[in-house]
Design an enzyme around this catalytic site. Sequence first.
Site, short mmCIF file in Angstrom:
data_model
loop_
_atom_site.label_atom_id
_atom_site.label_comp_id
_atom_site.label_asym_id
_atom_site.label_seq_id
_atom_site.Cartn_x
_atom_site.Cartn_y
_atom_site.Cartn_z
N GLY A 8 -11.68 5.69 4.42
CA GLY A 8 -10.37 4.89 4.34
C GLY A 8 -9.43 5.88 4.97
O GLY A 8 -9.06 6.56 4.02
N GLY A 10 -6.17 5.10 6.04
CA GLY A 10 -4.81 4.31 6.13
C GLY A 10 -3.76 5.32 5.34
O GLY A 10 -4.00 6.52 5.34
N LYS A 117 -7.90 -1.10 -8.27
CA LYS A 117 -6.59 -1.77 -8.98
C LYS A 117 -7.28 -2.71 -9.97
O LYS A 117 -6.84 -2.89 -11.23
CB LYS A 117 -5.62 -2.14 -8.03
CG LYS A 117 -5.05 -1.55 -7.38
CD LYS A 117 -3.81 -2.03 -6.53
CE LYS A 117 -3.01 -1.28 -5.75
NZ LYS A 117 -1.60 -1.85 -5.77
N ALA A 183 -3.30 -2.34 3.03
CA ALA A 183 -4.30 -3.07 1.70
C ALA A 183 -3.47 -2.98 0.57
O ALA A 183 -3.85 -3.89 -0.20
CB ALA A 183 -5.44 -1.91 1.77
N GLU A 187 -3.31 -6.33 -1.48
CA GLU A 187 -3.73 -6.59 -2.93
C GLU A 187 -2.68 -6.74 -3.91
O GLU A 187 -2.91 -7.24 -4.79
CB GLU A 187 -4.55 -5.19 -3.20
CG GLU A 187 -5.88 -5.11 -2.43
CD GLU A 187 -6.75 -4.00 -2.77
OE1 GLU A 187 -6.79 -3.48 -4.00
OE2 GLU A 187 -7.13 -3.38 -1.65
N HIS A 191 -1.65 -11.06 -6.34
CA HIS A 191 -1.38 -11.32 -7.85
C HIS A 191 0.08 -12.24 -8.01
O HIS A 191 0.48 -12.43 -8.81
CB HIS A 191 -0.90 -10.10 -8.50
CG HIS A 191 -2.04 -9.06 -8.46
ND1 HIS A 191 -3.08 -9.22 -9.49
CD2 HIS A 191 -2.34 -8.00 -7.71
CE1 HIS A 191 -3.85 -8.07 -9.29
NE2 HIS A 191 -3.60 -7.60 -8.41
P1 NAD Z 1 -4.79 0.80 4.50
O1 NAD Z 1 -4.77 -0.51 4.57
O2 NAD Z 1 -3.45 1.72 4.60
O3 NAD Z 1 -5.84 1.81 4.91
C1 NAD Z 1 -7.15 1.00 4.51
C2 NAD Z 1 -8.43 1.99 5.29
O4 NAD Z 1 -9.58 1.49 5.25
C3 NAD Z 1 -8.08 2.18 6.86
O5 NAD Z 1 -8.00 3.22 7.89
C4 NAD Z 1 -9.26 1.13 7.42
O6 NAD Z 1 -9.49 1.35 8.73
C5 NAD Z 1 -10.18 1.33 6.65
N1 NAD Z 1 -11.38 0.59 6.21
C6 NAD Z 1 -11.13 -0.69 5.98
N2 NAD Z 1 -12.22 -1.56 6.00
C7 NAD Z 1 -13.38 -0.46 6.14
C8 NAD Z 1 -14.77 -0.43 6.44
N3 NAD Z 1 -15.49 -1.51 6.27
N4 NAD Z 1 -15.50 0.88 6.49
C9 NAD Z 1 -14.56 2.03 6.84
N5 NAD Z 1 -13.26 1.89 6.59
C10 NAD Z 1 -12.70 0.84 6.37
O7 NAD Z 1 -4.75 0.83 2.63
P2 NAD Z 1 -3.87 1.72 1.58
O8 NAD Z 1 -2.75 1.11 1.32
O9 NAD Z 1 -3.92 3.30 2.12
O10 NAD Z 1 -4.76 1.46 0.28
C11 NAD Z 1 -6.12 2.09 0.23
C12 NAD Z 1 -6.47 1.70 -1.50
O11 NAD Z 1 -5.75 2.24 -2.48
C13 NAD Z 1 -6.38 0.16 -1.51
O12 NAD Z 1 -7.64 -0.19 -2.18
C14 NAD Z 1 -5.24 -0.05 -2.48
O13 NAD Z 1 -5.14 -1.18 -3.46
C15 NAD Z 1 -5.58 1.23 -3.24
N6 NAD Z 1 -4.33 1.69 -4.03
C16 NAD Z 1 -4.29 2.12 -5.39
C17 NAD Z 1 -3.50 2.50 -6.19
C18 NAD Z 1 -3.38 2.75 -7.90
O14 NAD Z 1 -2.47 3.29 -8.27
N7 NAD Z 1 -4.72 2.45 -8.15
C19 NAD Z 1 -2.25 2.26 -5.67
C20 NAD Z 1 -1.93 2.11 -4.14
C21 NAD Z 1 -3.02 1.57 -3.38
#
Ligand code: NAD
Length: 342
Positions: A8, A10, A117, A183, A187, A191
């Site tokens: 991922g 992003g 999450k 994403a 996500e 909620h």
């Molecule tokens: P984003 O949308 O910016 O990036 C997602 C990336 O995943 C992109 O590069 C996309 O091309 C890639 N991707 C999607 N489907 C794919 C697949 N099938 N194969 C390969 N790559 C794939 O996402 P983000 O905002 O950086 O968030 C990433 C994750 O982090 C999410 O699950 C989000 O919920 C999680 N997050 C967790 C917390 C926490 O505190 N636990 C906080 C923020 C975000």
Amino acid sequence: MIRIAILGAGGLGRGMATVIEARKGFQLVALADRLGYAYNPKGIASSVLGRDLESVADLPEGLTSDEAILDLMQAHGDQIDAIFMALPNLPVDFFAKTIEQIATETPFQGVVVDALKRTKAVELLLPLNELLQEQNITYVTGCGATPGFLTTVAAVAAQSFAEITAIDIYFGVGVDGWEKYRATVREDILHLPGYNAEIVAAMSDDDIKALLDERGGIIELVNMEHADDIILELAGVCDRSKITVGGKVDVRHAKKPCSTTVTMKGITAFGQTTQHQFIVGDETTMVDNVCGPALGFMARAVEMHNNDLTGLYTSADLMPKTSAEGMRLKANELGREELLSL
Ligand code: NAD
């Protein structure tokens, strides 16, 4: 050097690349996104992952692929020590399916940490414990900010109390543009009252933008289905019904709309009713508080893996235990005894 693959690329995946460079002993060797992957054993610099880079497939070492994760891990899984999952977890079983595929169809035998999450997502990972042990993989779930950083702060703070009466996690997040963290924002939206994962999955980016415009760029979240609850319950801290998670997200300003806090209420061994409160520095970003802890959990998990501790763990399993009840002694194959929580 821990050789890292980020799945991922992003907002958080790219943020992790910067955090890796700021800390010692880690090297980014691979990234995968929806359109392809890049692998370079000499390392990949965060500076090449600018905002105008659409996909890591466009890097000089990049390759396009419809199955980037599988292709990367089949080709180079045995040259990667640890994975950071920075993927969207939509649908909610995406992480469980992805790790099962990595475990059964690629040569990878190392450490995985995620920043997922939802409670349901952790529930779906738990049955993979045996498979992960068989495949010599150590997976630590819930290693982001919440669950992760804030959950484990709660697990440590719980040690002052004989009984926990309430744990409240409230996060403030500010980002200048929802497109940087699609994403994450999607996500969070699921909620909101009236929304769920299916509805959000069916929404176009324009629909999301319209919803955010209607709310002035602010998403307020209460009583979220957040995995802090199952993780603290599994760690024996308290029943999940005592744990609440909420927050406020501003997708138009980098400044946080409010401070992030963890409040723990409890009764001490001497009968005092009191609370701890932990406040996260307002100047820290989401990347600091998700990727920093994830990297720290990863380093600890690599030590565990090197000591033959494989299978599925949560971030709170790496913290002090509140109670020894529900623990068992299990002899591992080396004949030493290790304490594992049920
Ligand atoms: P984003 O949308 O910016 O990036 C997602 C990336 O995943 C992109 O590069 C996309 O091309 C890639 N991707 C999607 N489907 C794919 C697949 N099938 N194969 C390969 N790559 C794939 O996402 P983000 O905002 O950086 O968030 C990433 C994750 O982090 C999410 O699950 C989000 O919920 C999680 N997050 C967790 C917390 C926490 O505190 N636990 C906080 C923020 C975000």
